[in-house]
Design a protein around this motif. Structure first.
Motif, PDB file in Angstrom:
ATOM      1  N   GLU A  34      -3.300  -5.088  -3.677  1.00  0.00           N
ATOM      2  CA  GLU A  34      -2.580  -4.346  -2.646  1.00  0.00           C
ATOM      3  C   GLU A  34      -2.371  -5.181  -1.383  1.00  0.00           C
ATOM      4  O   GLU A  34      -3.238  -5.945  -0.979  1.00  0.00           O
ATOM      5  CB  GLU A  34      -3.379  -3.082  -2.307  1.00  0.00           C
ATOM      6  CG  GLU A  34      -2.549  -2.044  -1.615  1.00  0.00           C
ATOM      7  CD  GLU A  34      -3.264  -0.690  -1.557  1.00  0.00           C
ATOM      8  OE1 GLU A  34      -3.353  -0.033  -2.613  1.00  0.00           O
ATOM      9  OE2 GLU A  34      -3.722  -0.328  -0.463  1.00  0.00           O
TER      10      GLU A  34
ATOM     11  N   SER B 204       0.818  -1.217   0.000  1.00  0.00           N
ATOM     12  CA  SER B 204       0.000   0.000   0.000  1.00  0.00           C
ATOM     13  C   SER B 204       0.848   1.260   0.000  1.00  0.00           C
ATOM     14  O   SER B 204       0.365   2.337  -0.326  1.00  0.00           O
ATOM     15  CB  SER B 204      -0.924   0.010   1.224  1.00  0.00           C
ATOM     16  OG  SER B 204      -0.156  -0.128   2.410  1.00  0.00           O
ATOM     17  N   THR B 205       2.117   1.118   0.353  1.00  0.00           N
ATOM     18  CA  THR B 205       3.002   2.283   0.334  1.00  0.00           C
ATOM     19  C   THR B 205       3.589   2.571  -1.043  1.00  0.00           C
ATOM     20  O   THR B 205       4.304   3.550  -1.219  1.00  0.00           O
ATOM     21  CB  THR B 205       4.204   2.044   1.282  1.00  0.00           C
ATOM     22  OG1 THR B 205       4.726   0.750   1.004  1.00  0.00           O
ATOM     23  CG2 THR B 205       3.803   2.180   2.726  1.00  0.00           C
TER      24      THR B 205
ATOM     25  N   GLY C 167       5.377  -0.086   9.567  1.00  0.00           N
ATOM     26  CA  GLY C 167       5.367   0.548   8.247  1.00  0.00           C
ATOM     27  C   GLY C 167       5.905  -0.372   7.170  1.00  0.00           C
ATOM     28  O   GLY C 167       6.137   0.072   6.045  1.00  0.00           O
TER      29      GLY C 167
ATOM     30  N   GLY D 282      -1.192  -4.819   2.734  1.00  0.00           N
ATOM     31  CA  GLY D 282      -1.154  -3.794   3.779  1.00  0.00           C
ATOM     32  C   GLY D 282       0.162  -3.741   4.535  1.00  0.00           C
ATOM     33  O   GLY D 282       1.125  -4.451   4.228  1.00  0.00           O
ATOM     34  N   LEU D 283       0.156  -2.893   5.555  1.00  0.00           N
ATOM     35  CA  LEU D 283       1.359  -2.614   6.342  1.00  0.00           C
ATOM     36  C   LEU D 283       1.267  -3.189   7.733  1.00  0.00           C
ATOM     37  O   LEU D 283       0.172  -3.270   8.307  1.00  0.00           O
ATOM     38  CB  LEU D 283       1.510  -1.103   6.527  1.00  0.00           C
ATOM     39  CG  LEU D 283       1.776  -0.245   5.318  1.00  0.00           C
ATOM     40  CD1 LEU D 283       2.140   1.156   5.789  1.00  0.00           C
ATOM     41  CD2 LEU D 283       2.922  -0.856   4.532  1.00  0.00           C
TER      42      LEU D 283
ATOM     43  N   PRO E 147       3.378   9.117   0.950  1.00  0.00           N
ATOM     44  CA  PRO E 147       2.544   7.984   0.551  1.00  0.00           C
ATOM     45  C   PRO E 147       1.101   8.114   1.055  1.00  0.00           C
ATOM     46  O   PRO E 147       0.843   8.731   2.089  1.00  0.00           O
ATOM     47  CB  PRO E 147       3.241   6.780   1.184  1.00  0.00           C
ATOM     48  CG  PRO E 147       4.048   7.332   2.302  1.00  0.00           C
ATOM     49  CD  PRO E 147       4.447   8.702   1.880  1.00  0.00           C
ATOM     50  N   LEU E 148       0.205   7.473   0.294  1.00  0.00           N
ATOM     51  CA  LEU E 148      -1.221   7.627   0.554  1.00  0.00           C
ATOM     52  C   LEU E 148      -1.652   7.041   1.890  1.00  0.00           C
ATOM     53  O   LEU E 148      -2.673   7.429   2.438  1.00  0.00           O
ATOM     54  CB  LEU E 148      -2.010   6.960  -0.577  1.00  0.00           C
ATOM     55  CG  LEU E 148      -1.665   7.453  -1.991  1.00  0.00           C
ATOM     56  CD1 LEU E 148      -2.499   6.717  -3.029  1.00  0.00           C
ATOM     57  CD2 LEU E 148      -1.898   8.949  -2.108  1.00  0.00           C
ATOM     58  N   VAL E 149      -0.843   6.107   2.406  1.00  0.00           N
ATOM     59  CA  VAL E 149      -1.240   5.441   3.655  1.00  0.00           C
ATOM     60  C   VAL E 149      -1.129   6.355   4.861  1.00  0.00           C
ATOM     61  O   VAL E 149      -1.599   6.010   5.946  1.00  0.00           O
ATOM     62  CB  VAL E 149      -0.387   4.182   3.914  1.00  0.00           C
ATOM     63  CG1 VAL E 149      -0.684   3.119   2.864  1.00  0.00           C
ATOM     64  CG2 VAL E 149       1.099   4.521   3.934  1.00  0.00           C
ATOM     65  N   VAL E 150      -0.499   7.499   4.705  1.00  0.00           N
ATOM     66  CA  VAL E 150      -0.370   8.437   5.823  1.00  0.00           C
ATOM     67  C   VAL E 150      -1.163   9.690   5.494  1.00  0.00           C
ATOM     68  O   VAL E 150      -0.944  10.308   4.442  1.00  0.00           O
ATOM     69  CB  VAL E 150       1.114   8.799   6.065  1.00  0.00           C
ATOM     70  CG1 VAL E 150       1.244   9.904   7.103  1.00  0.00           C
ATOM     71  CG2 VAL E 150       1.900   7.568   6.495  1.00  0.00           C
ATOM     72  N   LYS E 151      -2.075  10.046   6.374  1.00  0.00           N
ATOM     73  CA  LYS E 151      -2.864  11.260   6.136  1.00  0.00           C
ATOM     74  C   LYS E 151      -1.984  12.492   6.241  1.00  0.00           C
ATOM     75  O   LYS E 151      -1.126  12.570   7.109  1.00  0.00           O
ATOM     76  CB  LYS E 151      -3.968  11.357   7.188  1.00  0.00           C
ATOM     77  CG  LYS E 151      -5.101  10.419   6.853  1.00  0.00           C
ATOM     78  CD  LYS E 151      -6.387  10.805   7.569  1.00  0.00           C
ATOM     79  CE  LYS E 151      -7.453   9.803   7.153  1.00  0.00           C
ATOM     80  NZ  LYS E 151      -8.198   9.270   8.299  1.00  0.00           N
TER      81      LYS E 151
END
Lengths: 468, 429, 468, 429
Positions: free
Chosen positions: A183, A164-165, A190, A185-186, A405-409
């Motif tokens: 995809e 996902s990163t 991370g 996940g983490l 990266p999209l996984v972190v707001k």
């Protein structure tokens, strides 16, 4: 003002040689229906106007040469001027790509050397320099994987796994090469969630596209286990090499089980980014995948170099041999460093960790561990990454990558690179800390000291104007 | 310490302390499997030594001679002003203009590039460039499939540069062969299910093809018509847009880029506005800022990989901004009249050479077909001719492998060089 | 910030080759008393810092490449990039000045060609390329005159006449060459007052230094009469060639009786001004003065070129052969123009007259006649040239030369050059007309949009700080 | 119309109308005697043709070989970054910074140049540069006369570069000869009425001279002491300021300037603060603007010709700003350690070569004198040796005309080149 608006009908910016043969009438050699009726509306300007226009345009732009540019995942390191000198040598710059091999031994030597250097750095035995960019190297790699499975007659391999990163190019590449992207996940560090990966891998899996260190700046500590999972399932491990600047001389992807990877010569090996390109996305791969490399690669036979088509090549992926001018620059860079490339990596990682350690006070670091050459941060509560970015502009710093990266707001991906001194890092950190305290309303006004204020991006898309 | 890293030992110490580790090695404690060895690379060269040895390596290449090779890359004049602009640090050392407020220079130059390509091709929308002509062709092939929602199958002929055909195939697009006769393509029987029909004009053999016929045939089959054009030719040939093509693509190298052994060049792509969502690559659009000032920004980003990921219309990320800038500066210097003159000089010189060769009894491969500045001439022994030319200090044409040599003549070739070419070829027999 | 302030002890910006011979201990070969005790306090910086520092410094500067730069008497025309390419050719750039003649035939050919071109343009038979700048060419010329009179045994020649419009270099040159400078006034047209000249010329007169067209931009219409007056008195007519851009192909100084003159290659022949140099102040002279030219000149003997010392040479005035790199640029420029140099002149004069005609409405033109490539104006009553100049800066124009020539109060010497398009001239005129109406108080605040506000120039002189 | 003039015919017409004349010829109605002919120059060449022919002319020069010539110009490394900076349009195409508000780049770079020269020379004030080393020497000679209010007569020896001596004389300064023995100057009998005493160290023969002795002798005579120094040598030799010199001048070419067949280079001049009024040339000074921001401006203009006219301290107008910038960038890249290393590399290589030659039985002209990187070696036939060296692809040293060759060895020379030099010279006999 556009260059065209500086023109007047009849002005000329360049004088060509006179006709020294009889001037052929177009209508005498080309049927009239093929001839152009309307003159293209191109600028009609003089050389002084061209120089002034583009000089002043350049002055409305920042680059590494003017400002700190910690654009995460892009490795905006100093571009040594020696590389430019090397690429300009007439013996390189004026060579036609179709000159016979005996006329281009020097150019082939450069390519052969560079293949060898990348092989040594990656630990992988085979290299192709042909891809023109990172995304192109990804595509090449996955096309090679696809062709491999075709060759062995395994029609079940329809899926490429992507953490996902990952950079957006990874899933886009998988699709483009004919696979379904899936995809993964983490985990809490991370890194790729190994158990999820294990569950996802099956006989449909062609490859995992991993970035290591990943786009959070975190080293994928389970990479050996990951490669085993894939290899046990008969799949390949592809490594996105965007972040090789974090590992040179510190780890070799081959030894972690990587089967194929790309390099970004314009990131790791200091060739200029040029406002978006050209680059070079050379790939390195295992013996198993080597026969599938694109056509051509450079081989040495006795004292002579030659261009060769690998046995089961996926074919040609560029018109000629790739971005040779970029290769020359990277070749020169590596020859100026040799084993000291390790120091490059060490200093890049030092700089990233130093900035991380200093901004931690006021910024959230979602995966707050030793980072590699970059790390992901989040603004203090109530602040937006976009506003912090624009506030940095007013303070003379190019913003980091934001919203990736999209996984972190509200992600801010910060990559200082090794060519920045401590003072610059400190000034940048000070600016970030100050912005953490800034009034959000004021920040929304930023930038006020740039070449424009914030733009109406919606209008650009809704009322598309992409030409004069 | 490495060559371009500024830290002193004291800096490093202080920074390690701030981080809270003891040593540089500690920063890699998480790296497994670690590499304990030392990279087996040659010892570092100083700048001077590196450049000196680069000079020596470059001397092993045969350069400084008149070049009659073309086939997709042309030995054209590169004005001095081009390099003066592209070497400006602000252009050279910036990246994709994600932050438009500090990237107006790159953004506007891309907008100008797009405008020039739109003008030349007669199509409404151009992108910011792709890797090179060949990948532009391949991306166009994929684009036709997306737009028509058909399988990627494109109709091509032997007139399409063989290298472009190979790249299309590498991109997993199927080729359907159209008949190629007397130097041009027969578009009268395009299969009904193809996604695109490709026409290259001037084609691989330098001959002007019938783009209008290709367009009509494509549209009759419900496919997109893709024209592959040398941008210099568009100064004199009707634009693909005016001839009905839906997409125009090609190699921008002739617009001010060094030959550089094949790259970096830039591919251009232009299309009709209605197909813009399927156009890959960056697009710079015009807008205004908060104060109403005209400015430029990357737009329609929703098509791209960094937003749309697996559903993006291409994985392409970088464009070739710096070489596209070279093309822009070149086109600005030349203007419409200069481009036309480049074309006319090349045409006149090529026809002079072809005429002289015919006078000497050599036959053109396609004697009836209209060509611009490249033509195939039949020679008794192409290899021997090229060897004799090299001996005379001339890089000969491309050996087509079937008894013909593909000869390209640009505005750089002098009458003296052309005459020498004829004499040498004549006496090589 | 100064480059030194970007440094830290121990940083290095360049790596040198390793020692490949035994390292010699300084103290082993040089007596200790000669050895340096204290390290010079030089910058200790890395290459990235150097590039960024000087790139950003350059961005605090205007040049012809960025802005219209109508600096009167300086001919700030476009510098073609082809000239730079020519000078960079390794066969020119890496040549040692003491290589034997047979190794430098190409360089001597360039010099010989250029001598011939300047001879043709001036009508004068002999040329020396050695002077490094206009003022240096003046000095050379007047030294030649001095040496001539020594040679003929005429000890009475102690005075050099200089019109009141002359560049300051003219009287300074006269003094430096050992003469008394004596000023001659103007007539109502702005030309040398012939009767005053006639009265002043006597057996002590060595030469008149005339600039033609003069620094008011006015052509010296009596130049033939003037030369007769001088020649009748056994004196020489020297012409300051700063303004040759106004006469190429339209008049030849020799035919007006000029005996010796200089050219500014960096003005007339487009070599860059470089922020103040280097230039080249080549001279041309009559047969009578030719034997006195500095050592060396280039001669052709058969097919070979050689360096020669003119028979009665004043000697060497530069370490080697002059600013060869500047000569290459001028040579290339002339070869790109040939007889079209006349068009250069025509367009330069057209541009100046156009601006003159348009600003006349609000600016005083003290000698309002056809000008040549430049003209002198005065601001409207109550306005100062300095304020107009600074106001121009805020409007994006480099100011003209101000307070020169000295004979005109509040002088503004405007020279647009031929490489500027009409639109630029119109925009410049519009700015001038607007400034003519501007509130004087406001103008005193200008510039507000430059890289600094107005400077405390007194402080710079009173509290001299000329180093870090 | 000419090559770089933008006007169209319509522009010209409109402008002539505004001026109120009918034709371009009318603009020259006042020009008498007019030239009615056409300049007899070769027809205009296009840029491409001009550069092509320039390449051909340049090929008639012998370059690309190791160079052992020095004598005032040295074949040293020029880092790539130097040209990258000096080719920036803002530096290259600006003029003397008369308008400081838009010239801070040039002004600050001059200030930095001055600072570097001051640091190297150990003197308080440097100017912005003059034409070259030789004219710096001549200007210094004139300066001594102005400061001492004596006639311009300076004491020099054979150790002062012969070319510098010639330029001093051309500038109408009288030379008084000091004895030169065993490679160094004897300053024990300086005449009482000279305005200046000159000492070059390293001198023309590469030998370190006694600057302190020269200074003392000068001061004893009421004259100014002028030291002429290679700036690279000042990384290892005591600064002239510390040794009592009043003025230091020299050639800045070794600091990052191409050999370029003798120019453009830059002369540097530095002196004590008390003599600043007699220092010719531009000086950039530090000040503040209205808002108190540090900025730079040309200062002490009252000394100069454009203000002071006939009473100026020199007629000098331009400096060599761009080559001085090259020196500044070079010095910044090298730093004190790098400069020292350049010196030490050169010294080590020169002593290696001198040692090898001595081993082969050749005698140094001044075997006892301390030299840096240049030395005179006696050879049976210097011309023959140089011819043999050229044959071997080496540009030999300077023929001193008296049986000795002046050999310069820089950091660029490799051991292999030095060994070849020895072998060739040995076998030339």
């Amino acid at each position: 003002m556009l260059i065209k608006d500086r023109g007047r009908a009849g002005r000329r910016g360049y004088r060509l040689p006179e006709f020294d043969v009889e001037r052929v009438g177009l209508e005498d050699v080309i049927p009239e229906r093929h001839l152009r009726r309307e003159k293209p509306d191109l600028p009609e300007v003089d050389e002084p106007a061209v120089i002034r226009h583009y000089t002043n345009l350049s002055r409305k732009n920042w680059g590494i040469d003017t400002n700190f540019y910690p654009l995460g995942s892009c490795t905006m390191k100093h571009n040594p001027r020696a590389n430019e000198e090397a690429a300009k040598i007439p013996g390189f710059a004026t060579l036609h790509p179709l000159q016979p091999e005996e006329q281009v031994q020097g150019a082939l030597e450069v390519m052969h050397d560079l293949q060898g250097y990348l092989s040594e750095i990656s630990g992988l035995p085979a290299v192709s320099l042909q891809p023109a960019a990172g995304a192109h190297g990804e595509l090449t790699s996955i096309l090679m994987v696809a062709r491999y499975f075709e060759e062995v007659g395994d029609e079940s391999r329809t899926t490429v796994l992507v953490p996902s990163t990952a950079h957006g190019t990874n899933p886009a590449t998988a699709t483009m090469a004919g696979f379904k992207a899936k995809e993964i996940g983490l985990d809490e560090r991370g890194c790729v969630e190994v158990e999820e990966l294990r569950a996802a891998v099956d006989e449909t899996t062609a490859a995992l596209m991993i970035t290591n260190p990943n786009t959070l700046g975190v080293y994928e500590q389970n990479i050996e286990e990951i490669s085993e999972i894939l290899h046990d399932a008969g799949a390949f491990l592809y490594m996105d090499g965007a972040n090789v600047n974090a590992i040179m001389g510190r780890m070799r992807p081959a030894e972690a089980g990587v089967d194929v990877m790309h390099f970004n010569l314009h990131k790791t090996f200091s060739t200029p980014h040029g406002g978006g390109g050209p680059g070079c996305g050379a790939i390195a791969c295992s013996e198993a995948l080597a026969p599938f490399r694109p056509d051509p690669v450079v081989e040495k036979a006795g004292d002579a170099y030659r261009l060769a088509r690998p046995e089961k090549s996926i074919g040609r992926i560029m018109g000629f041999h790739g971005n040779f001018g970029v290769m020359v620059r990277a070749w020169n860079y590596i020859r100026m460093h040799g084993p000291e490339l390790k120091d490059v990596t060490d200093m890049a990682v030092l700089n990233a960790n130093y900035v991380r350690a200093r901004i931690r006070e006021k910024y959230r670091i979602p995966y707050d561990t030793l980072c590699k050459h970059e790390f992901t941060a989040q603004p203090p509560k109530g602040k937006r990454a976009l506003d912090i970015a624009k506030g940095l502009i007013d303070r003379g710093f190019h913003p980091p990558t934001i919203y990736f990266p999209l996984v972190v707001k509200e992600a801010m991906l910060i990559e200082p690179t090794e060519t920045e001194p401590k003072e610059t890092l400190d000034a940048f950190v000070d600016a970030l800390l100050e912005l953490a305290e800034a009034d959000p309303g004021e920040l929304e006004e930023a930038p006020e000291r740039a070449f424009t204020r914030r733009l109406d991006e919606t209008r650009a898309a809704r009322q598309l104007v992409a030409r004069w | 310490m490495a060559r371009f890293t500024p830290h002193t030992e004291a800096d490093i110490r202080e920074m390690l302390d701030t981080i809270g580790v003891d040593s540089l090695d500690d920063l890699f404690a998480d790296v497994s499997p670690g590499f304990e060895g030392r990279l087996d690379l040659e010892p570092p060269r100083s700048e001077y030594e590196a450049l000196w040895s680069a000079q020596k390596v470059a001397q092993k290449n045969a350069t400084g001679m008149p070049i009659f090779l073309g086939a997709g890359a042309y030995d054209r004049i590169v004005p001095a002003a081009v390099g003066a602009i592209t070497s400006r640090g602000e252009f050279m050392t910036s990246y994709t203009p994600y932050q438009p407020e500090v990237s107006q220079g790159v953004l506007q130059s891309i907008f100008e590039f797009q405008s020039i390509i739109s003008e030349l091709t007669g199509l409404e929308i151009s992108n910011a460039s792709v890797y090179d002509g060949a990948t532009a062709v391949a991306e166009a092939a994929l684009m036709t499939a997306r737009q028509t929602r058909r399988e990627p199958v494109v109709a091509v002929s032997a007139g399409l540069n063989a290298r472009y055909r190979e790249v299309i195939e590498s991109y997993r697009v199927e080729l359907v062969e159209l008949p190629f006769k007397n130097g041009t393509t027969d578009f009268s029987n395009v299969p009904a299910d193809v996604s695109g029909v490709f026409v290259q004009s001037p084609n691989y053999f330098g001959i002007v093809e019938d783009v209008a016929a290709a367009s009509e045939a494509a549209h009759a089959a419900g496919a997109l018509a893709v024209a592959v054009c040398d941008p210099i030719s568009l100064a004199v040939l009707e634009s693909p847009g005016a001839l009905g093509a839906d997409v125009a693509v090609g190699e921008a190298q002739p617009l001010g880029m060094n030959l550089s052994f094949g790259g970096p060049y830039a591919g251009y792509m232009a299309t009709k506005k209605e197909y813009v969502r399927q156009l890959p690559g960056r697009i710079a659009g015009k807008t205004v800022d908060l104060e109403g000032e005209t400015s430029y920004v990357l737009t329609l980003r929703g098509r791209e990989q960094d937003i749309r990921r697996a559903r993006a219309n291409s994985n392409i990320c970088t464009n070739q901004a710096l070489t596209a800038l070279a093309a822009t500066v070149y086109a600005a210097l030349m203007g419409p009249e200069g481009l036309r003159e480049v074309a006319e000089l090349s045409i006149s010189k090529a026809h002079y050479l072809a005429g002289r060769l015919q006078e000497e009894g050599f036959r053109l491969r396609y004697p009836e077909a209209p060509f611009l500045w490249e033509f195939a001439v039949e020679l008794p022994d192409v290899r021997r001719a090229n060897a004799a030319l090299l001996e005379a200090g001339i890089v000969g044409g491309l050996d087509l492998g079937d008894g013909a040599m593909l000869v390209a003549v640009t505005e750089k070739r002098t009458r003296e060089e052309l005459d020498t070419f004829v004499e040498v070829v004549k006496n090589a027999d």
